[in-house]
Design an enzyme around this catalytic site. Sequence first.
Site, PDB file in Angstrom:
ATOM      1  N   LYS A  73     -42.491  31.361 -14.477  1.00 47.07           N
ATOM      2  CA  LYS A  73     -43.855  31.089 -13.999  1.00 47.07           C
ATOM      3  C   LYS A  73     -44.767  30.760 -15.181  1.00 47.07           C
ATOM      4  O   LYS A  73     -45.613  29.861 -15.100  1.00 47.07           O
ATOM      5  CB  LYS A  73     -44.405  32.276 -13.205  1.00 47.07           C
ATOM      6  CG  LYS A  73     -45.837  32.021 -12.776  1.00 47.07           C
ATOM      7  CD  LYS A  73     -46.254  32.638 -11.493  1.00 47.07           C
ATOM      8  CE  LYS A  73     -47.587  32.051 -11.045  1.00 47.07           C
ATOM      9  NZ  LYS A  73     -48.417  32.981 -10.330  1.00 47.07           N
TER      10      LYS A  73
ATOM     11  N   ASN B 208     -50.521  37.120 -14.138  1.00 45.76           N
ATOM     12  CA  ASN B 208     -49.973  35.974 -14.868  1.00 45.76           C
ATOM     13  C   ASN B 208     -49.734  36.346 -16.322  1.00 45.76           C
ATOM     14  O   ASN B 208     -50.185  37.377 -16.784  1.00 45.76           O
ATOM     15  CB  ASN B 208     -50.987  34.816 -14.840  1.00 45.76           C
ATOM     16  CG  ASN B 208     -50.932  34.055 -13.532  1.00 45.76           C
ATOM     17  OD1 ASN B 208     -49.887  33.992 -12.886  1.00 45.76           O
ATOM     18  ND2 ASN B 208     -52.052  33.479 -13.145  1.00 45.76           N
TER      19      ASN B 208
ATOM     20  N   GLY C   9     -59.788  39.630  -5.685  1.00 48.07           N
ATOM     21  CA  GLY C   9     -59.836  38.190  -5.917  1.00 48.07           C
ATOM     22  C   GLY C   9     -59.086  37.447  -4.822  1.00 48.07           C
ATOM     23  O   GLY C   9     -58.868  37.985  -3.724  1.00 48.07           O
TER      24      GLY C   9
ATOM     25  N   GLY D 153     -57.934  44.761  -6.979  1.00 48.64           N
ATOM     26  CA  GLY D 153     -58.439  43.433  -7.327  1.00 48.64           C
ATOM     27  C   GLY D 153     -58.778  42.626  -6.094  1.00 48.64           C
ATOM     28  O   GLY D 153     -57.871  42.164  -5.402  1.00 48.64           O
TER      29      GLY D 153
ATOM     30  N   LYS E 194     -56.739  39.680 -12.923  1.00 49.92           N
ATOM     31  CA  LYS E 194     -56.445  38.736 -13.997  1.00 49.92           C
ATOM     32  C   LYS E 194     -55.744  39.484 -15.126  1.00 49.92           C
ATOM     33  O   LYS E 194     -55.966  40.687 -15.325  1.00 49.92           O
ATOM     34  CB  LYS E 194     -57.747  38.130 -14.535  1.00 49.92           C
ATOM     35  CG  LYS E 194     -58.469  37.275 -13.531  1.00 49.92           C
ATOM     36  CD  LYS E 194     -57.815  35.924 -13.374  1.00 49.92           C
ATOM     37  CE  LYS E 194     -58.621  35.020 -12.495  1.00 49.92           C
ATOM     38  NZ  LYS E 194     -57.862  33.843 -12.069  1.00 49.92           N
TER      39      LYS E 194
ATOM     40  N   GLU F   7     -57.671  32.805 -18.209  1.00 49.66           N
ATOM     41  CA  GLU F   7     -56.473  33.495 -18.718  1.00 49.66           C
ATOM     42  C   GLU F   7     -55.820  32.696 -19.854  1.00 49.66           C
ATOM     43  O   GLU F   7     -54.642  32.863 -20.128  1.00 49.66           O
ATOM     44  CB  GLU F   7     -55.477  33.688 -17.577  1.00 49.66           C
ATOM     45  CG  GLU F   7     -56.001  34.608 -16.493  1.00 49.66           C
ATOM     46  CD  GLU F   7     -54.973  34.900 -15.413  1.00 49.66           C
ATOM     47  OE1 GLU F   7     -54.687  36.088 -15.159  1.00 49.66           O
ATOM     48  OE2 GLU F   7     -54.454  33.946 -14.799  1.00 49.66           O
TER      49      GLU F   7
HETATM   50  O1  PAF Z   1     -52.588  29.296 -11.559  1.00 54.32           O
HETATM   51  C1  PAF Z   1     -52.411  28.497 -10.634  1.00 54.32           C
HETATM   52  O2  PAF Z   1     -53.308  27.871 -10.119  1.00 54.32           O
HETATM   53  C2  PAF Z   1     -50.998  28.346 -10.086  1.00 54.32           C
HETATM   54  O3  PAF Z   1     -50.158  29.231 -10.755  1.00 54.32           O
HETATM   55  C3  PAF Z   1     -50.423  26.931 -10.178  1.00 54.32           C
HETATM   56  C4  PAF Z   1     -48.930  26.961 -10.034  1.00 54.32           C
HETATM   57  C5  PAF Z   1     -50.806  26.261 -11.480  1.00 54.32           C
HETATM   58  C6  PAF Z   1     -50.872  26.138  -8.984  1.00 54.32           C
HETATM   59  O4  PAF Z   1     -52.237  25.873  -8.911  1.00 54.32           O
END
Ligand code: PAF
Length: 309
Positions: free
Chosen positions: A183, A100, A9, A7, A74, A265
Amino acid sequence: MRPAIIGPGALGTMLAVKMAGAGPVLVDHYPERAAALDASPLVLEEDGRETACRVRVSAAPPPSSFDFVVITVKSHSVAAALERADEIVRPEGLVLCLANGIGHLDLLRKRQGPGACAAGVTAMGATLIRPGRARFGGAGETVIGPVSNREERKPLEAAAELFARAGMRVRVSPDIEVEIWKKLLVNVGINGLTAIHGCRNGEIAESPELAARLAAAVREAAAVAARLGVAVEGDPVEVALAVCRRTADNISSMLQDVRRGKRTEIREINGEIVRLAASLGLDAPVNREIVEKVTALEAAAGSHPPESS
Ligand code: PAF
Protein backbone atom coordinates in the site's frame (compact mmCIF):
# COMPACT_ATOMS: atom_id res chain seq x y z
CA MET A 1 -17.43 -8.43 20.37
CA ARG A 2 -17.86 -4.76 21.35
CA PRO A 3 -15.96 -2.47 18.96
CA ALA A 4 -14.62 1.06 19.29
CA ILE A 5 -13.32 3.09 16.38
CA ILE A 6 -10.80 5.83 17.12
CA GLY A 7 -10.91 8.73 14.64
CA PRO A 8 -14.08 10.29 13.18
CA GLY A 9 -12.53 10.92 9.74
CA ALA A 10 -13.64 9.44 6.43
CA LEU A 11 -12.61 5.85 7.21
CA GLY A 12 -13.74 5.93 10.85
CA THR A 13 -17.17 7.34 9.97
CA MET A 14 -17.63 4.79 7.18
CA LEU A 15 -16.64 1.90 9.47
CA ALA A 16 -18.92 3.16 12.25
CA VAL A 17 -21.92 3.07 9.89
CA LYS A 18 -20.97 -0.28 8.34
CA MET A 19 -20.41 -1.82 11.79
CA ALA A 20 -23.45 -0.13 13.39
CA GLY A 21 -25.09 -3.52 14.01
CA ALA A 22 -22.28 -4.43 16.44
CA GLY A 23 -22.98 -1.34 18.61
CA PRO A 24 -19.67 0.48 18.15
CA VAL A 25 -18.53 3.64 19.91
CA LEU A 26 -16.82 6.19 17.66
CA VAL A 27 -14.08 7.96 19.63
CA ASP A 28 -13.31 11.61 18.88
CA HIS A 29 -10.69 13.41 20.96
CA TYR A 30 -12.52 16.76 20.60
CA PRO A 31 -15.30 16.70 23.26
CA GLU A 32 -17.41 19.40 21.56
CA ARG A 33 -17.35 17.71 18.17
CA ALA A 34 -18.03 14.33 19.82
CA ALA A 35 -21.12 15.77 21.52
CA ALA A 36 -22.36 17.29 18.25
CA LEU A 37 -21.82 14.03 16.34
CA ASP A 38 -23.49 12.03 19.12
CA ALA A 39 -26.63 14.14 18.82
CA SER A 40 -27.48 13.12 15.24
CA PRO A 41 -27.16 10.02 13.06
CA LEU A 42 -23.94 9.30 11.16
CA VAL A 43 -24.53 9.14 7.42
CA LEU A 44 -22.83 7.09 4.72
CA GLU A 45 -23.50 7.95 1.07
CA GLU A 46 -23.04 4.90 -1.12
CA ASP A 47 -24.02 4.41 -4.80
CA GLY A 48 -26.68 7.15 -4.68
CA ARG A 49 -28.19 5.81 -1.42
CA GLU A 50 -27.82 7.16 2.10
CA THR A 51 -27.55 5.05 5.24
CA ALA A 52 -28.15 6.96 8.46
CA CYS A 53 -27.38 5.26 11.79
CA ARG A 54 -27.36 6.32 15.40
CA VAL A 55 -23.88 5.51 16.69
CA ARG A 56 -22.53 6.52 20.09
CA VAL A 57 -19.76 9.13 19.64
CA SER A 58 -17.68 9.93 22.70
CA ALA A 59 -14.51 11.75 23.73
CA ALA A 60 -14.41 9.76 27.00
CA PRO A 61 -15.37 6.13 26.38
CA PRO A 62 -15.29 3.85 29.44
CA PRO A 63 -11.91 2.26 30.26
CA SER A 64 -11.17 -1.45 29.63
CA SER A 65 -14.50 -2.06 27.95
CA PHE A 66 -13.93 -2.87 24.26
CA ASP A 67 -12.98 -6.19 22.67
CA PHE A 68 -11.89 -4.65 19.37
CA VAL A 69 -10.41 -1.15 19.00
CA VAL A 70 -9.79 0.04 15.45
CA ILE A 71 -7.47 3.02 14.97
CA THR A 72 -8.31 5.00 11.82
CA VAL A 73 -6.47 8.26 12.50
CA LYS A 74 -3.83 9.85 10.26
CA SER A 75 -0.37 8.35 10.65
CA HIS A 76 0.98 11.37 12.59
CA SER A 77 -1.70 10.84 15.27
CA VAL A 78 -1.15 7.09 15.81
CA ALA A 79 0.96 7.48 19.00
CA ALA A 80 -1.80 9.46 20.77
CA ALA A 81 -4.51 7.12 19.45
CA LEU A 82 -2.57 4.09 20.73
CA GLU A 83 -2.51 5.57 24.24
CA ARG A 84 -6.28 5.97 24.08
CA ALA A 85 -6.66 2.43 22.69
CA ASP A 86 -4.60 1.02 25.58
CA GLU A 87 -6.98 2.68 28.06
CA ILE A 88 -10.18 1.35 26.53
CA VAL A 89 -9.31 -2.13 25.24
CA ARG A 90 -10.14 -5.17 27.37
CA PRO A 91 -7.18 -7.31 28.51
CA GLU A 92 -8.29 -10.09 26.14
CA GLY A 93 -9.19 -7.67 23.31
CA LEU A 94 -7.46 -6.57 20.12
CA VAL A 95 -6.09 -3.20 18.95
CA LEU A 96 -5.94 -2.89 15.16
CA CYS A 97 -4.23 0.07 13.48
CA LEU A 98 -5.25 0.90 9.90
CA ALA A 99 -2.95 3.92 9.41
CA ASN A 100 -1.06 4.74 6.20
CA GLY A 101 2.73 4.75 6.02
CA ILE A 102 5.10 2.27 7.66
CA GLY A 103 6.57 4.14 10.66
CA HIS A 104 3.71 3.16 12.99
CA LEU A 105 4.67 -0.52 12.70
CA ASP A 106 7.58 0.07 15.11
CA LEU A 107 5.23 1.77 17.58
CA LEU A 108 2.85 -1.20 17.41
CA ARG A 109 5.67 -3.70 17.86
CA LYS A 110 6.95 -1.87 20.97
CA ARG A 111 3.47 -1.49 22.43
CA GLN A 112 3.16 -2.75 26.03
CA GLY A 113 -0.58 -2.19 26.48
CA PRO A 114 -3.26 -4.81 27.22
CA GLY A 115 -4.65 -7.17 24.60
CA ALA A 116 -3.28 -8.28 21.26
CA CYS A 117 -2.09 -5.91 18.56
CA ALA A 118 -2.50 -5.96 14.81
CA ALA A 119 -1.93 -3.76 11.79
CA GLY A 120 -3.88 -3.59 8.60
CA VAL A 121 -4.39 -1.87 5.28
CA THR A 122 -7.59 -1.17 3.47
CA ALA A 123 -8.23 -0.43 -0.18
CA MET A 124 -11.76 0.75 0.59
CA GLY A 125 -12.16 4.37 -0.41
CA ALA A 126 -13.97 7.03 1.63
CA THR A 127 -14.27 10.81 1.57
CA LEU A 128 -15.42 12.91 4.50
CA ILE A 129 -18.09 15.28 3.23
CA ARG A 130 -18.35 16.94 6.65
CA PRO A 131 -18.05 15.62 10.23
CA GLY A 132 -20.56 12.77 10.59
CA ARG A 133 -21.13 12.32 6.85
CA ALA A 134 -18.84 10.16 4.65
CA ARG A 135 -19.07 9.03 1.05
CA PHE A 136 -18.07 5.49 0.13
CA GLY A 137 -15.36 5.71 -2.55
CA GLY A 138 -15.26 2.12 -3.77
CA ALA A 139 -14.92 -1.41 -2.48
CA GLY A 140 -11.52 -2.95 -1.88
CA GLU A 141 -9.92 -5.61 0.24
CA THR A 142 -8.94 -5.04 3.87
CA VAL A 143 -5.97 -7.10 5.04
CA ILE A 144 -5.12 -7.46 8.72
CA GLY A 145 -2.31 -9.34 10.44
CA PRO A 146 -0.36 -9.67 13.68
CA VAL A 147 2.54 -7.27 14.28
CA SER A 148 4.62 -9.90 16.05
CA ASN A 149 4.63 -13.68 16.15
CA ARG A 150 3.57 -13.59 19.81
CA GLU A 151 0.02 -12.65 18.84
CA GLU A 152 -2.69 -15.27 18.76
CA ARG A 153 -4.85 -15.81 15.69
CA LYS A 154 -8.14 -16.03 17.62
CA PRO A 155 -8.81 -12.31 18.25
CA LEU A 156 -7.76 -11.54 14.67
CA GLU A 157 -10.16 -14.08 13.26
CA ALA A 158 -12.97 -12.69 15.41
CA ALA A 159 -12.15 -9.18 14.13
CA ALA A 160 -12.11 -10.42 10.52
CA GLU A 161 -15.51 -12.03 11.09
CA LEU A 162 -16.92 -8.76 12.44
CA PHE A 163 -15.60 -6.85 9.39
CA ALA A 164 -17.07 -9.51 7.07
CA ARG A 165 -20.47 -9.21 8.80
CA ALA A 166 -20.24 -5.45 8.13
CA GLY A 167 -20.06 -6.30 4.41
CA MET A 168 -16.30 -5.81 4.05
CA ARG A 169 -13.95 -8.00 2.02
CA VAL A 170 -11.30 -9.05 4.55
CA ARG A 171 -8.29 -11.36 4.72
CA VAL A 172 -5.93 -12.26 7.57
CA SER A 173 -2.28 -12.25 6.46
CA PRO A 174 0.66 -13.76 8.35
CA ASP A 175 2.93 -11.12 6.76
CA ILE A 176 1.31 -7.74 7.30
CA GLU A 177 4.61 -5.88 6.74
CA VAL A 178 4.56 -6.89 3.04
CA GLU A 179 0.91 -5.78 2.75
CA ILE A 180 1.76 -2.42 4.35
CA TRP A 181 4.67 -1.96 1.92
CA LYS A 182 2.38 -2.78 -1.04
CA LYS A 183 0.00 0.00 0.00
CA LEU A 184 2.88 2.37 0.82
CA LEU A 185 4.31 1.92 -2.70
CA VAL A 186 0.92 2.93 -4.17
CA ASN A 187 0.62 5.95 -1.86
CA VAL A 188 4.24 6.98 -2.58
CA GLY A 189 3.36 7.15 -6.28
CA ILE A 190 -0.08 8.77 -6.13
CA ASN A 191 -0.67 10.93 -3.06
CA GLY A 192 2.12 13.52 -3.26
CA LEU A 193 1.81 14.00 -7.03
CA THR A 194 -1.97 14.48 -6.93
CA ALA A 195 -1.49 17.04 -4.13
CA ILE A 196 1.23 18.94 -6.03
CA HIS A 197 -0.64 18.98 -9.35
CA GLY A 198 -4.13 19.36 -7.87
CA CYS A 199 -5.32 16.47 -10.04
CA ARG A 200 -7.51 13.40 -9.73
CA ASN A 201 -5.78 10.01 -9.49
CA GLY A 202 -6.64 9.09 -13.10
CA GLU A 203 -4.84 12.13 -14.51
CA ILE A 204 -1.49 10.74 -13.41
CA ALA A 205 -1.88 7.62 -15.55
CA GLU A 206 -3.06 9.74 -18.49
CA SER A 207 -0.08 12.13 -18.44
CA PRO A 208 3.21 10.57 -19.68
CA GLU A 209 5.15 13.14 -17.65
CA LEU A 210 3.27 12.47 -14.37
CA ALA A 211 3.32 8.71 -14.97
CA ALA A 212 7.12 8.92 -15.32
CA ARG A 213 7.35 10.85 -11.99
CA LEU A 214 5.17 8.21 -10.34
CA ALA A 215 7.40 5.46 -11.75
CA ALA A 216 10.58 7.18 -10.50
CA ALA A 217 9.17 7.73 -6.98
CA VAL A 218 7.86 4.16 -6.72
CA ARG A 219 11.15 2.68 -7.97
CA GLU A 220 13.10 4.56 -5.30
CA ALA A 221 10.74 3.21 -2.64
CA ALA A 222 10.87 -0.32 -4.07
CA ALA A 223 14.68 -0.19 -3.88
CA VAL A 224 14.38 0.65 -0.17
CA ALA A 225 11.96 -2.24 0.39
CA ALA A 226 14.29 -4.63 -1.44
CA ARG A 227 17.28 -3.51 0.68
CA LEU A 228 15.19 -4.14 3.81
CA GLY A 229 14.49 -7.65 2.58
CA VAL A 230 10.76 -7.01 2.00
CA ALA A 231 9.74 -9.10 -0.99
CA VAL A 232 6.91 -7.36 -2.86
CA GLU A 233 5.66 -9.45 -5.77
CA GLY A 234 5.00 -7.99 -9.23
CA ASP A 235 5.89 -4.61 -10.71
CA PRO A 236 4.93 -1.92 -8.13
CA VAL A 237 4.89 0.79 -10.83
CA GLU A 238 2.27 -1.12 -12.82
CA VAL A 239 0.29 -1.72 -9.62
CA ALA A 240 0.31 2.01 -8.74
CA LEU A 241 -0.73 2.99 -12.29
CA ALA A 242 -3.51 0.39 -12.19
CA VAL A 243 -4.77 1.96 -8.91
CA CYS A 244 -4.72 5.40 -10.64
CA ARG A 245 -6.94 4.03 -13.40
CA ARG A 246 -9.24 2.11 -11.01
CA THR A 247 -9.70 5.16 -8.75
CA ALA A 248 -9.53 7.64 -11.67
CA ASP A 249 -12.18 10.01 -10.27
CA ASN A 250 -10.88 9.98 -6.67
CA ILE A 251 -9.43 13.03 -5.02
CA SER A 252 -6.59 11.42 -3.06
CA SER A 253 -6.58 11.77 0.71
CA MET A 254 -3.49 14.02 0.48
CA LEU A 255 -5.09 16.38 -2.02
CA GLN A 256 -8.18 16.50 0.23
CA ASP A 257 -5.93 17.42 3.18
CA VAL A 258 -4.12 20.16 1.22
CA ARG A 259 -7.44 21.62 0.09
CA ARG A 260 -8.73 21.65 3.68
CA GLY A 261 -5.54 23.23 5.02
CA LYS A 262 -4.82 20.14 7.13
CA ARG A 263 -1.43 18.62 7.83
CA THR A 264 -0.80 15.88 5.24
CA GLU A 265 0.81 12.44 5.64
CA ILE A 266 3.73 13.41 3.35
CA ARG A 267 6.33 12.87 6.12
CA GLU A 268 4.99 9.39 6.89
CA ILE A 269 4.74 8.36 3.20
CA ASN A 270 7.39 9.86 0.86
CA GLY A 271 9.30 11.32 3.83
CA GLU A 272 9.68 7.85 5.34
CA ILE A 273 11.21 6.64 2.06
CA VAL A 274 13.74 9.50 2.12
CA ARG A 275 14.59 8.71 5.75
CA LEU A 276 14.92 4.96 5.23
CA ALA A 277 16.91 5.43 2.01
CA ALA A 278 19.40 7.68 3.85
CA SER A 279 19.74 5.14 6.68
CA LEU A 280 20.59 2.47 4.08
CA GLY A 281 23.08 4.62 2.17
CA LEU A 282 20.65 5.05 -0.76
CA ASP A 283 19.34 8.27 -2.26
CA ALA A 284 15.71 9.11 -3.02
CA PRO A 285 15.81 12.48 -4.84
CA VAL A 286 12.37 12.19 -6.45
CA ASN A 287 10.71 11.45 -3.11
CA ARG A 288 12.70 14.26 -1.50
CA GLU A 289 11.42 16.71 -4.09
CA ILE A 290 7.83 15.51 -3.59
CA VAL A 291 8.19 16.03 0.18
CA GLU A 292 9.58 19.54 -0.31
CA LYS A 293 6.79 20.56 -2.67
CA VAL A 294 3.97 19.19 -0.51
CA THR A 295 5.50 20.73 2.63
CA ALA A 296 5.57 24.08 0.80
CA LEU A 297 1.88 23.66 -0.10
CA GLU A 298 1.07 22.91 3.56
CA ALA A 299 2.97 26.02 4.66
CA ALA A 300 1.20 28.16 2.04
CA ALA A 301 -2.16 26.83 3.23
CA GLY A 302 -1.18 27.49 6.87
CA SER A 303 -1.88 23.84 7.72
CA HIS A 304 -3.40 23.17 11.12
CA PRO A 305 -1.74 20.99 13.77
CA PRO A 306 -2.31 17.19 13.60
CA GLU A 307 -5.91 16.14 13.88
CA SER A 308 -7.68 12.79 14.02
CA SER A 309 -8.22 11.42 10.54
O1 PAF B 1 -4.81 7.89 0.01
C1 PAF B 1 -5.62 7.67 -0.89
O2 PAF B 1 -6.36 8.52 -1.35
C2 PAF B 1 -5.73 6.24 -1.41
O3 PAF B 1 -4.88 5.43 -0.68
C3 PAF B 1 -5.44 6.08 -2.90
C4 PAF B 1 -5.15 4.64 -3.23
C5 PAF B 1 -4.29 6.96 -3.34
C6 PAF B 1 -6.70 6.36 -3.68
O4 PAF B 1 -7.15 7.68 -3.64
